[in-house]
Enzyme design. Structure first.
Site, PDB file in Angstrom:
ATOM      1  CD  GLN A 171      -3.396  -4.378   6.553  1.00 40.59           C
ATOM      2  OE1 GLN A 171      -3.322  -3.365   5.855  1.00 40.59           O
ATOM      3  NE2 GLN A 171      -3.949  -5.495   6.123  1.00 40.59           N
ATOM      4  CG  ASP A 210      -9.812  -0.544   4.609  1.00 38.24           C
ATOM      5  OD1 ASP A 210      -9.547  -0.764   3.408  1.00 38.24           O
ATOM      6  OD2 ASP A 210      -9.129  -0.971   5.562  1.00 38.24           O
ATOM      7  CE  LYS A 248      -3.826  -2.381   2.213  1.00 40.59           C
ATOM      8  NZ  LYS A 248      -4.476  -2.798   3.443  1.00 40.59           N
TER       9      LYS A 248
END
Ligand code: NAP
Length: 282
Positions: free
Chosen positions: A97, A120, A53
């Site tokens: 994460q 997200d 990422k």
């Protein structure tokens, strides 16, 4: 092989090139798009995902900050980190994460992320917006699947789409996106009876199960578009949920693993971050 291969690598590359132009325009207007990623502990897969990422952000001209917390980090310390990022006006996107170490309350942390920085798309506010057809952040993987269908001109409207899997991260938002695109949608899960009978009706079949080789050729309608979301490690190799060799003889379109959906997930994360920064710059 009868099926046309859906090349996620090429689609993602072209998509990211366009994103880099958007990032550049933002920078020129005085806004540096900025994604903050919180990584707790030493999970090897998470480390790789976060590094990927980070690299993708740098390539696209998006600032990336990774906040690394110890495996033993407390819930309070993690929440304080998220609150700080919420308050930091230079940060447009926040991603924690997953999975978190078991002693941490994942749901509580996700609830704490500012919904307008939730790139997200896991916050309940954004799930609600998606459900209602309102603008908000949509989880990156199902969003990437829609982009692949678009890139290959695979018709969705009026078609029967079957999604195997009902997680909040993939299955449910995928079903919702397909529904908004006017597909007739069936969602299957571990309690579904006569699964193969249902999947054989699918013009578009999305597999998000997490079991290697789960979708076999007899479950696929000839000519169907089969989208393999699964990422499974078998003997050190990454494979999808679809029995690739056999299904490629029946399907009309098929995504490989790796090189399919996974490539699009990060591209969509960058897109969501730019959306957040553009909203903020207005
Ligand atoms: P998950 O939360 O474990 O959900 C799996 C789903 O599959 C559940 O809804 C489950 O049903 C269903 N299922 C399990 N066994 C089944 C069976 N025998 N028949 C029918 N349905 C069954 O997984 P996830 O987070 O959605 O991820 C799914 C896969 O996608 C994993 O391999 C994951 O690694 C991969 N993934 C890939 C990306 C990417 O970027 N490509 C991103 C995210 C996830 P129940 O609800 O009834 O338990």
């Amino acid at each position: 092989m009868a099926a046309k291969l859906i090349d996620g690598r090429t689609v993602a590359k072209e998509y990211k090139e366009k994103l880099a132009l958007r990032a550049q325009a933002l920078v020129e207007s005085g806004v540096t798009p900025h994604l903050a990623v919180v990584l707790v502990g030493e999970n090897p897969a998470s480390q790789v995902y976060v590094r990927n990422k980070e690299n993708a952000c740098i390539k696209a001209g998006i600032r990336s900050t990774v906040i690394r917390l110890e495996e033993s980090c407390t819930q309070a310390a993690l929440e304080e980190t998220v609150e700080k990022l919420n308050a930091d006006q230079s940060v447009h996107g926040i991603l924690v994460q997953l999975p978190l170490p078991r002693h941490l309350d994942e749901a509580r942390v996700l609830r704490l992320i500012d919904p307008d920085k939730d790139v997200d798309g896991f916050h309940a506010m954004n799930s609600g917006r998606l459900m209602n057809g309102q603008k908000g952040f949509v989880p990156c993987t199902p969003l990437g699947v829609m982009e692949l269908l678009r890139a290959y001109d695979i018709p969705v409207e009026g078609r029967h789409a079957v999604v195997i899997g009902r997680s909040n991260i993939v299955g449910k938002p995928q079903a919702m996106l397909l529904l908004h695109a006017n597909a007739t949608v069936t969602v299957c899960h571990s309690r579904t009876q006569n699964l193969a009978e249902i999947t054989r009706q699918a013009d578009i079949l999305v597999a998000a199960v997490g079991r290697a080789g789960f979708v076999t050729a007899d479950m696929v309608k000839p000519g169907a578009a089969v989208i393999d979301v699964g990422i499974n490690r078998v003997d050190g190799k990454i494979v999808g949920d679809v029995d690739f060799e056999a299904v490629s003889e029946v399907a009309g379109y098929l995504t490989p693993v790796p090189g399919g959906v996974g490539q699009m997930t990060i591209a969509m994360l960058l897109a969501n971050t730019l959306d957040a920064a553009e909203r903020c710059g207005r």
